[in-house]
Scaffold this active site. Structure first.
Site, PDB file in Angstrom:
ATOM      1  N   GLY A  40     -24.858  -8.420  11.081  1.00 19.63           N
ATOM      2  CA  GLY A  40     -25.170  -6.994  11.146  1.00 19.63           C
ATOM      3  C   GLY A  40     -24.992  -6.348   9.787  1.00 19.63           C
ATOM      4  O   GLY A  40     -24.071  -6.696   9.037  1.00 19.63           O
ATOM      5  N   GLY A  42     -25.386  -2.736   9.298  1.00 20.58           N
ATOM      6  CA  GLY A  42     -25.282  -1.279   9.360  1.00 20.58           C
ATOM      7  C   GLY A  42     -24.078  -0.861   8.529  1.00 20.58           C
ATOM      8  O   GLY A  42     -23.641  -1.608   7.645  1.00 20.58           O
ATOM      9  N   LEU A  43     -23.526   0.309   8.831  1.00 21.43           N
ATOM     10  CA  LEU A  43     -22.395   0.784   8.023  1.00 21.43           C
ATOM     11  C   LEU A  43     -21.248  -0.209   8.010  1.00 21.43           C
ATOM     12  O   LEU A  43     -20.706  -0.532   6.960  1.00 21.43           O
ATOM     13  CB  LEU A  43     -21.889   2.120   8.573  1.00 21.43           C
ATOM     14  CG  LEU A  43     -22.663   3.349   8.166  1.00 21.43           C
ATOM     15  CD1 LEU A  43     -21.976   4.589   8.727  1.00 21.43           C
ATOM     16  CD2 LEU A  43     -22.781   3.468   6.659  1.00 21.43           C
ATOM     17  N   ALA A  44     -20.845  -0.694   9.194  1.00 23.72           N
ATOM     18  CA  ALA A  44     -19.682  -1.574   9.261  1.00 23.72           C
ATOM     19  C   ALA A  44     -19.972  -2.905   8.570  1.00 23.72           C
ATOM     20  O   ALA A  44     -19.175  -3.373   7.748  1.00 23.72           O
ATOM     21  CB  ALA A  44     -19.277  -1.801  10.714  1.00 23.72           C
ATOM     22  N   HIS A 266     -25.650  11.640  25.044  1.00 23.90           N
ATOM     23  CA  HIS A 266     -25.654  12.726  24.060  1.00 23.90           C
ATOM     24  C   HIS A 266     -26.413  13.927  24.621  1.00 23.90           C
ATOM     25  O   HIS A 266     -27.513  13.780  25.133  1.00 23.90           O
ATOM     26  CB  HIS A 266     -26.311  12.239  22.771  1.00 23.90           C
ATOM     27  CG  HIS A 266     -26.061  13.139  21.603  1.00 23.90           C
ATOM     28  ND1 HIS A 266     -26.649  14.371  21.501  1.00 23.90           N
ATOM     29  CD2 HIS A 266     -25.290  12.982  20.508  1.00 23.90           C
ATOM     30  CE1 HIS A 266     -26.246  14.941  20.368  1.00 23.90           C
ATOM     31  NE2 HIS A 266     -25.423  14.121  19.751  1.00 23.90           N
ATOM     32  N   ARG A 330     -19.308  16.216  23.707  1.00 24.26           N
ATOM     33  CA  ARG A 330     -20.617  15.765  24.187  1.00 24.26           C
ATOM     34  C   ARG A 330     -20.678  15.530  25.685  1.00 24.26           C
ATOM     35  O   ARG A 330     -21.644  15.894  26.345  1.00 24.26           O
ATOM     36  CB  ARG A 330     -20.984  14.472  23.460  1.00 24.26           C
ATOM     37  CG  ARG A 330     -21.240  14.735  22.004  1.00 24.26           C
ATOM     38  CD  ARG A 330     -21.459  13.465  21.248  1.00 24.26           C
ATOM     39  NE  ARG A 330     -21.862  13.806  19.884  1.00 24.26           N
ATOM     40  CZ  ARG A 330     -22.119  12.920  18.937  1.00 24.26           C
ATOM     41  NH1 ARG A 330     -22.000  11.641  19.205  1.00 24.26           N
ATOM     42  NH2 ARG A 330     -22.488  13.309  17.748  1.00 24.26           N
ATOM     43  N   HIS A 401     -26.684   7.357  24.114  1.00 23.82           N
ATOM     44  CA  HIS A 401     -26.609   7.461  22.663  1.00 23.82           C
ATOM     45  C   HIS A 401     -25.682   6.442  22.017  1.00 23.82           C
ATOM     46  O   HIS A 401     -26.039   5.776  21.055  1.00 23.82           O
ATOM     47  CB  HIS A 401     -26.154   8.874  22.310  1.00 23.82           C
ATOM     48  CG  HIS A 401     -25.975   9.104  20.853  1.00 23.82           C
ATOM     49  ND1 HIS A 401     -26.975   8.837  19.952  1.00 23.82           N
ATOM     50  CD2 HIS A 401     -24.932   9.563  20.125  1.00 23.82           C
ATOM     51  CE1 HIS A 401     -26.542   9.128  18.740  1.00 23.82           C
ATOM     52  NE2 HIS A 401     -25.316   9.551  18.810  1.00 23.82           N
ATOM     53  N   GLU A 425     -19.395   0.000  16.102  1.00 26.51           N
ATOM     54  CA  GLU A 425     -19.721   0.269  17.502  1.00 26.51           C
ATOM     55  C   GLU A 425     -19.579  -0.979  18.371  1.00 26.51           C
ATOM     56  O   GLU A 425     -19.410  -0.887  19.583  1.00 26.51           O
ATOM     57  CB  GLU A 425     -21.152   0.836  17.610  1.00 26.51           C
ATOM     58  CG  GLU A 425     -21.461   1.427  18.988  1.00 26.51           C
ATOM     59  CD  GLU A 425     -22.870   2.000  19.085  1.00 26.51           C
ATOM     60  OE1 GLU A 425     -23.560   2.081  18.052  1.00 26.51           O
ATOM     61  OE2 GLU A 425     -23.286   2.367  20.205  1.00 26.51           O
ATOM     62  N   LEU A 441     -19.564   7.304  12.078  1.00 26.23           N
ATOM     63  CA  LEU A 441     -19.729   6.911  10.679  1.00 26.23           C
ATOM     64  C   LEU A 441     -18.353   6.632  10.079  1.00 26.23           C
ATOM     65  O   LEU A 441     -18.160   5.672   9.340  1.00 26.23           O
ATOM     66  CB  LEU A 441     -20.448   8.021   9.909  1.00 26.23           C
ATOM     67  CG  LEU A 441     -21.840   8.390  10.427  1.00 26.23           C
ATOM     68  CD1 LEU A 441     -22.462   9.483   9.557  1.00 26.23           C
ATOM     69  CD2 LEU A 441     -22.759   7.181  10.451  1.00 26.23           C
TER      70      LEU A 441
END
Lengths: 637, 253
Positions: A40, A42-44, A266, A330, A401, A425, A441
């Site tokens: 992966g 993404g950010l992580a 969401h 939310r 979401h 996540e 984030l």
């Protein structure tokens, strides 16, 4: 299976420092002897790859997209929280910790969440140093905005594309390590299985999405940063390729899956408009700062919004929750939207939408100021709907979401399979039963930049890692299993496409395991799953072959896993008979229809252990201990 | 719900070495609220059921931000709408009976993979040469230690919005990547944090861009028109300036 959280002893505020002091380190010359697989980007995944590379480890990073700059973190709009207190409005690490754990309805570990709040400040420093162009005040200092679930302004942002800018920062840092030879990229590769040898995660099997080749890679540790499973519902705000396959395969190899029923719906998404629809688009919750949510006061009122006079509008959030108003968390906002629509007050063609109205803010601040703040979100809304939110209110409705559930991890972010670490996540760790806005984030980057690089060394220092390579029988077995499974998918040659099955599964989950759940609905859905699975494996149609780029085959494999995964999600929702956070059990509500937690019975993490094909998974409970905060029923009134 | 019918001429090619050709499909009824990619989804579902391989195309977020999707529609990268990615293009912009010619992003530096999918890894290779600020994790000064004028931060963000989709290259008669490279150079050279490596970065990125087979800017401005994020060609002017300054004045290699 033992669930040892490995939280350091001592006062909450000192745990992370104590851990870093007491942990065993690997000296710089030895770090380059270790291989780490990161799945992966993404950010992580990207932040972990960059930092591990900087420390000297040899990293192989895999992603399913054509480039590692495209993980779905990129779509996060609103911002990232940090306890900087730059606004002098009473924020602190302790307050961010408290808001986050309260927002999660007291279903997360104190120690993990406190660490997250501590690290939040370093993340902002790091990102600014990388050149992330956050919004600034005219004097040149960083700007903040407020977000749901908080009464301070602690959210840092870059217009409505904060996720993009943070991801490009992490991606750039990773590309620097690619240049340095410390990170090797494997784009367009999908993880198909985890390889466990002597009880340790030692490698993965992948499918090269261009050539179809089944490949295997060995390492000293495997890091999963593969995101959430929201696409189980077919329609969600996730990217099209987001899937549960990597974490599901790890689950089947012994990693416990925690709290799978915690799925965030969401509140502010563009409503569904047709059966061909492929995904739902989120409108950042930051919009709720300046917009007011309302529906017609009278059920069935179909007049256009401009013709409904003020007294005949129901600003239901402001009325019901005077202190938080439109900025309630939310889950509360989503449930209330559903409640209004169930009462026949929904708007739009389908009656499944509420208004999000900017007119008051435009009158107060001027159109230019509002466009400056939300310009790209308005642009996006207009692209999709053909309507201008300045001229008429947006229509919005909740959509799946984010998934708070994920693979169980301890304080080190290690799963129940030693050597398998899970970030972002994909793990369950920090958001309890509900995630606050601008916290995803923060968690992805905290895990990748700061937590994993500090914890992985103790695994290397304390475990006996035998030298192995991909000729080990465990690799052969995993590769054969993968090949057999692909062959099976290709050979069914039935009459229905993967998407048709996926839509059917999605609808089943949305109806019975969505915003409100009850025992009868969940039991019914659980009963339908085996039949759906059976039909899938008898009537699936996949064109083409395995030795080629084959997007239908990719989708088929992911849908097969979603169908299996759905069972654990529903079992989890059934077993948790309380309402908490996003998990609303109709049987457990207060007189005012608010979620009613049952702390005596359910103050625990539910971790599910795989027991074999056609066996019911086994539930393990990790008790949640609160030593520093008082549990309270959440109230945003 | 308004419905239209289209004739689709789609580029089909099984692999990089095979010969491709256009194949014509009738769209069937399409709701105008549908996105362009949903239109392809509907076609593909039909193709799968008829036993024909569906049209391969790249896509992921479908929100116009990941930069993965893209095709040339009637000669225009990402189609006729300004500042719009293919996934955000909706069928309401077409008329009943229209014929759409759908091709991949073609360029010397983007090898074709299959149907509408091309290999854009050259962009990553350029970034790896220096499209970053070299700071290791940890030890960064407080985020407010260096003030950045709001206007400068906004300008940097205007450039940093690039999604790396490659439309600029596909639209350029020279197959130039200078809008992509200019955007990255601008983003980092505008910010105080980007100053230490400013010259080195400009030299390295341009060198790599040339080596990968991208062409030079001929000031045709097709890139700016095709860019879904509205990245201005003034970023190319800034790239040229940064490169010249570095080439003539910098002591670094």
């Amino acid at each position: 299976m033992q669930l040892d959280h490995r939280i350091p002893s001592g006062p909450l505020t000192e745990k992370w420092d104590r851990f870093r002091f007491e942990t065993k380190l690997i000296n710089p010359a030895n770090k380059r002897k270790f291989e780490i697989i990161v799945v992966g980007a993404g950010l992580a995944g990207a932040s972990a790859s960059a930092t591990l590379g900087e420390l000297g480890y040899n990293v192989k990073t895999f992603c399913i997209q054509d480039s590692p700059r495209r993980g779905h973190s990129i779509a996060a709009q609103g911002g990232i929280n940090a306890a900087k207190n730059y606004q002098n409005d009473g924020d602190s690490v302790w307050r961010l910790f408290y808001d986050t754990i309260k927002g999660g309805d007291f279903r997360a570990r104190e120690a993990n969440v406190y660490r997250l709040a501590q690290i939040s400040n370093q993340i902002i420093d790091q990102c600014v140093a990388q050149g992330v162009p956050f919004a600034r005040e005219y004097g040149g200092l960083l700007a903040n905005r407020s977000f749901g679930g908080a009464q301070v302004s602690r959210t840092f942002y870059a217009r409505g594309q904060t996720g993009q800018q943070l991801l490009l920062g992490a991606y750039s840092a990773m590309m620097r390590q690619v240049k340095a030879g410390k990170v090797t990229l494997h784009p367009r590769s999908e993880m198909m299985d985890l390889v466990v040898i002597n009880g340790q995660a030692r490698g993965i099997v992948t499918r090269n999405l261009i050539t179809g080749a089944i490949e295997s890679y060995a390492a000293d540790a495997v890091v999963l940063a593969t995101g959430g499973y929201g696409n189980a519902y077919y329609l969600s705000t996730n990217a099209m390729a987001s899937n549960v396959t990597a974490t599901w395969r790890a689950y089947k190899r012994g990693a416990a899956f925690a709290n799978p029923c915690f799925v965030q719906i969401h509140p502010t998404c563009i409503p569904v408009h047709g059966t061909y629809q492929s995904k739902l688009t989120l409108m950042s919750e930051s919009l709720r700062n300046d917009a007011r949510v309302w529906v017609p006061a009278r059920p069935g009122d179909k007049r256009p919004p401009a013709e409904i006079p003020e007294p005949e509008r129901d600003y239901y959030l402001e009325k019901k929750y005077p202190s938080f108003g439109n900025l309630v968390p939310r889950d509360v906002a989503s449930r209330n939207a559903k409640e209004q629509c169930d009462q026949g007050k929904g708007v739009g063609d389908t009656g499944l939408a509420v208004y999000l109205d900017f007119s008051e803010a435009i009158n107060r601040l001027g159109e230019a100021a509002i466009r400056r703040k939300y310009g790209n979100l308005f642009h996006m809304y207009e692209k999709i709907t053909g309507q201008d939110p300045v001229k008429e209110p947006m229509t919005i409705y909740p959509a799946v979401h984010y998934t708070m559930g994920g693979l169980w991890v301890d304080y080190h972010l290690m799963s129940t399979v030693p050597g398998l670490f899970v970030l972002g996540e994909a793990n369950f760790s920090d958001h309890g039963a509900n995630r606050l806005g601008a916290s995803a984030l923060m968690q992805g980057l905290a895990d990748g930049y700061f937590v994993l690089p500090a914890t992985i060394s103790s695994h290397f220092a304390e475990s006996a890692l035998l030298p192995i390579n991909t000729s080990h029988p465990a690799f052969t077995e995993a590769m054969d299993t993968t090949k057999g499974r692909i062959q099976r998918l290709l050979s069914i040659n039935g009459t229905r496409t993967p998407d048709e099955f996926h839509r059917e599964l999605g609808l089943l989950l949305w109806d019975h395991c969505g915003m409100a759940r009850n025992e009868a609905g969940l039991t019914l859905a659980l009963g339908r799953l085996p039949k759906l699975k059976k039909r899938f494996w008898q009537d699936l149609k996949v064109t083409g072959n395995g030795a080629d780029l084959n997007q239908t085959l990719e989708r088929a494999g992911r849908v097969a896993d979603f169908i299996e995964f759905a069972e654990v999600m529903i079992l989890d929702a059934l077993s948790r008979q309380e309402s908490c956070g996003c998990h609303f059990r109709e049987e457990s509500q207060t007189g005012e229809h608010e979620a009613k937690r049952m702390d005596d019975t359910y103050s625990h993490v539910s971790a599910w252990e795989y027991q074999g094909e056609a066996q019911t998974p086994k539930l393990h409970k990790e008790p949640l201990v609160f030593e520093n905060i008082q549990l309270s029923q959440r109230s945003y009134k | 719900m308004t419905v239209i019918h289209l004739t689709l001429k789609i580029w089909r090619q099984t692999g990089p070495e095979s010969k491709g050709s256009f194949k014509t499909y009738e769209s069937g009824p399409l709701a105008t609220a549908m996105s362009f990619l949903e239109m392809l989804d509907v076609l593909n579902e039909r193709l799968i059921l008829s036993g024909e391989e569906p049209v391969a195309f790249d896509h992921d977020c479908r929100e116009g931000i990941c930069g993965m999707c893209g095709a040339v529609i009637n000669g225009k990268a990402h189609g006729p709408e300004k500042k719009t990615t293919l996934c955000q293009l909706h069928m309401r912009h077409f008329r009943d009976g229209d014929t759409l010619v759908i091709e991949p992003f073609r360029s010397r530096a983007f090898k074709l993979v299959k149907d509408l999918i091309v290999d854009r890894s050259a962009f990553d290779a350029i970034i790896a040469e220096g499209g970053y600020i070299s700071v290791n994790t940890g030890g960064a000064p407080d985020a407010n230690a260096i003030p950045v004028p709001a206007f400068t931060a906004e300008q940097a963000l205007d450039a940093a919005e690039c999604i790396g989709c490659g439309a600029c290259v596909a639209a350029c008669p020279n197959g130039s990547a200078m809008l992509f490279v200019g955007a990255k150079i601008s983003h980092l050279s505008l910010l105080p944090q980007g100053q230490p490596e400013r010259s080195k970065r400009a030299l390295a990125l341009v060198k790599k861009m040339d080596a990968l087979g991208f062409g030079n800017c001929g000031n045709e401005q097709y890139c700016e028109k095709a860019c879904p994020k509205g990245i201005s060609i003034s970023n190319i002017a800034r790239l040229n300036r940064e490169f010249m300054k570095a080439a003539f004045c910098s002591v670094e290699e």
